[in-house]
Design a protein around this motif. Structure first.
Motif, mmCIF file in Angstrom:
data_model
loop_
_atom_site.group_PDB
_atom_site.id
_atom_site.type_symbol
_atom_site.label_atom_id
_atom_site.label_comp_id
_atom_site.label_asym_id
_atom_site.label_seq_id
_atom_site.Cartn_x
_atom_site.Cartn_y
_atom_site.Cartn_z
ATOM 1 N N LEU A 103 0.847 -1.201 0.000
ATOM 2 C CA LEU A 103 0.000 0.000 0.000
ATOM 3 C C LEU A 103 0.878 1.245 0.000
ATOM 4 N N SER A 104 0.463 2.275 -0.713
ATOM 5 C CA SER A 104 1.197 3.543 -0.645
ATOM 6 C C SER A 104 0.229 4.691 -0.824
ATOM 7 N N SER A 105 0.676 5.872 -0.473
ATOM 8 C CA SER A 105 -0.144 7.060 -0.729
ATOM 9 C C SER A 105 0.742 8.111 -1.387
ATOM 10 N N LEU A 106 0.124 9.132 -1.984
ATOM 11 C CA LEU A 106 0.900 10.194 -2.616
ATOM 12 C C LEU A 106 1.698 10.938 -1.555
ATOM 13 N N ALA A 107 2.880 11.404 -1.915
ATOM 14 C CA ALA A 107 3.681 12.212 -0.996
ATOM 15 C C ALA A 107 2.989 13.546 -0.751
ATOM 16 N N GLN A 108 3.148 14.074 0.460
ATOM 17 C CA GLN A 108 2.637 15.402 0.763
ATOM 18 C C GLN A 108 3.819 16.349 0.915
ATOM 19 N N GLY A 109 3.663 17.577 0.453
ATOM 20 C CA GLY A 109 4.758 18.536 0.568
ATOM 21 C C GLY A 109 4.463 19.804 -0.204
ATOM 22 N N GLY A 124 6.777 24.916 -7.755
ATOM 23 C CA GLY A 124 6.450 26.319 -8.014
ATOM 24 C C GLY A 124 5.742 26.989 -6.861
ATOM 25 N N GLY A 125 5.484 26.238 -5.778
ATOM 26 C CA GLY A 125 4.758 26.822 -4.653
ATOM 27 C C GLY A 125 5.644 27.726 -3.818
ATOM 28 N N GLU A 126 5.049 28.761 -3.255
ATOM 29 C CA GLU A 126 5.797 29.657 -2.389
ATOM 30 C C GLU A 126 5.388 29.395 -0.948
ATOM 31 N N LEU A 127 6.384 29.255 -0.082
ATOM 32 C CA LEU A 127 6.120 28.909 1.318
ATOM 33 C C LEU A 127 5.113 29.863 1.951
ATOM 34 N N ASP A 128 5.265 31.146 1.609
ATOM 35 C CA ASP A 128 4.446 32.173 2.233
ATOM 36 C C ASP A 128 2.950 31.952 1.978
ATOM 37 N N TYR A 129 2.630 31.269 0.871
ATOM 38 C CA TYR A 129 1.228 31.075 0.520
ATOM 39 C C TYR A 129 0.697 29.709 0.945
ATOM 40 N N LEU A 130 1.548 28.877 1.529
ATOM 41 C CA LEU A 130 1.110 27.527 1.900
ATOM 42 C C LEU A 130 0.511 27.521 3.296
ATOM 43 N N ASP A 131 -0.438 26.600 3.502
ATOM 44 C CA ASP A 131 -1.041 26.484 4.830
ATOM 45 C C ASP A 131 -0.062 25.775 5.767
ATOM 46 N N ASP A 132 -0.310 25.920 7.075
ATOM 47 C CA ASP A 132 0.597 25.370 8.083
ATOM 48 C C ASP A 132 0.710 23.852 7.978
ATOM 49 N N GLY A 133 -0.414 23.190 7.688
ATOM 50 C CA GLY A 133 -0.408 21.725 7.608
ATOM 51 C C GLY A 133 0.541 21.224 6.536
ATOM 52 N N ILE A 152 3.144 22.828 5.273
ATOM 53 C CA ILE A 152 4.531 23.105 5.662
ATOM 54 C C ILE A 152 5.008 22.059 6.669
ATOM 55 N N THR A 153 4.142 21.725 7.637
ATOM 56 C CA THR A 153 4.503 20.706 8.623
ATOM 57 C C THR A 153 4.763 19.368 7.940
ATOM 58 N N ALA A 154 3.880 19.000 6.999
ATOM 59 C CA ALA A 154 4.040 17.722 6.298
ATOM 60 C C ALA A 154 5.338 17.700 5.496
ATOM 61 N N ALA A 155 5.640 18.834 4.834
ATOM 62 C CA ALA A 155 6.850 18.912 4.009
ATOM 63 C C ALA A 155 8.096 18.831 4.881
ATOM 64 N N LEU A 156 7.994 19.425 6.067
ATOM 65 C CA LEU A 156 9.128 19.418 6.993
ATOM 66 C C LEU A 156 9.353 17.998 7.521
ATOM 67 N N ASN A 157 8.260 17.344 7.937
ATOM 68 C CA ASN A 157 8.376 15.996 8.477
ATOM 69 C C ASN A 157 8.918 15.011 7.440
ATOM 70 N N ALA A 158 8.584 15.246 6.165
ATOM 71 C CA ALA A 158 8.999 14.311 5.113
ATOM 72 C C ALA A 158 10.217 14.834 4.377
ATOM 73 N N ARG A 159 11.016 15.688 5.050
ATOM 74 C CA ARG A 159 12.157 16.328 4.376
ATOM 75 C C ARG A 159 13.141 15.276 3.870
ATOM 76 N N LYS A 160 13.791 15.633 2.756
ATOM 77 C CA LYS A 160 14.716 14.684 2.123
ATOM 78 C C LYS A 160 16.146 15.135 2.320
ATOM 79 N N ARG A 161 17.041 14.183 2.635
ATOM 80 C CA ARG A 161 18.460 14.483 2.682
ATOM 81 C C ARG A 161 18.965 14.797 1.294
#
Lengths: 199, 199
Positions: free
Chosen positions: B168-174, B178-187, B189-198
């Motif tokens: 089973l898998s789901s789409l990545a969240q992040g 082309g998205g700008e951080l300033d316009y993204l919702d907190d959720g 940003i949190t998801a993108a941070l938690n799933a950060r890539k080395r």
């Protein structure tokens, strides 16, 4: 591809050419139509075919309807000497929704525009001059848009009618009903101030 | 009235029922259609009649097309054990526009919703379970919307598939491309941070 060269894809392409719809909203609309096939898609197809066959311009005023002379021009009760000149059919419909004007209309089909090469002969201006004599018009209301081109056209028509013995008027400019001053542009506020009414 | 009970008025009423159009934009669209009668209105009427007659749901996956089995399900090259579960046909089309997924789809037709009384039997969930065995599916990608109902449905399906031996898998969240951080919702940003890539 799910939709290569099939009727659904073709329908989406055509729908995307409607004003106010783009590719994304056209897809949404088409999926909605397919879901509501019996109650919306089929009736809409029929209504469009019907309008495609029957719609025509009123030979007198340029309104769009299903007869050669539109119901407004055919209504003898509206032959009261009042003639309201508008740019487009949409403006005529907007005036009719107001429900207070009981004269007839004349749809120019656009505005004069030196830039786009639109002259008096490209609009329904010769027909307007002809109607004024033929229908015993006593007042011409220039209900053109408050844009540069609209006002240029209004001035041109006013010039043409100068010695025809008809009263000329234009719509009042001012604050819209329910309008808030803070949201109005400076030009409107100036116009409303200049045309202020004594209480 | 200019448009009492005539075909044009009828067409405006029907057009106003499309998603994204209201009475005003429907009138605008209809006037546009009448002006472009030959090149747009007549072809559109024909395309709609065509789709009304031929559109059907794929018996296998729920995609909308013109055959009982859609081209994706009929394509043997896409029988690669990958199955992407989406809520609506629009989501399937969006995935196809991406152009990278080469497996098959399963359209649920909505999400589970206790509030609206939508249970598993109201969606295409039994058919999903049946397909997994029949088509030799090895991985199920839950591409449901990142909403409460979408995620509830994803969890329900994951539960059902627990002992079926499929990945089973789901789409990545992040952050969207082309998205700008300033316009993204907190959720997000949190998801993108938690799933950060080395890097």
């Amino acid at each position: 591809m799910a939709r290569d060269a099939n009727p659904i894809e073709h329908l989406i392409d055509l729908m995307a050419r409607l004003p106010g719809l783009g590719p994304r909203s056209a897809r949404r609309a088409v999926l909605h139509l397919i879901r509501k096939r019996a109650i919306l898609l089929a009736p809409l197809a029929k209504a469009m075919a019907d309008v495609a066959e029957r719609a025509r311009e009123c030979l007198n005023c340029g309104n769009v309807g299903t007869s050669d002379i539109c119901p407004i021009c055919a209504d003898e009760g509206r032959a009261n000497g009042l003639l309201c000149v508008v740019e487009e059919v949409a403006d005529l419909w907007a005036m009719e929704r107001g429900g207070t004007f009981k004269g007839r209309y004349h749809v120019l089909g656009g505005t004069l525009s030196a830039l786009d090469g639109v002259g008096p002969e490209d609009l329904r201006i010769p027909q307007l001059l002809q109607r004024i004599g033929a229908e015993g018009v006593t007042e011409v209301i220039l209900a053109l848009n408050a844009t540069i081109d609209g006002q240029t056209t209004a001035h041109y028509i006013a010039d043409q009618l100068e010695d025809r013995g008809v009263q000329l008027s234009s719509l009042a400019q001012g604050v819209p009903i329910g309008g808030e001053l803070d949201y109005l542009d400076d030009g409107t506020i100036t116009a409303a101030l200049n045309a202020r009414k004594r209480l």
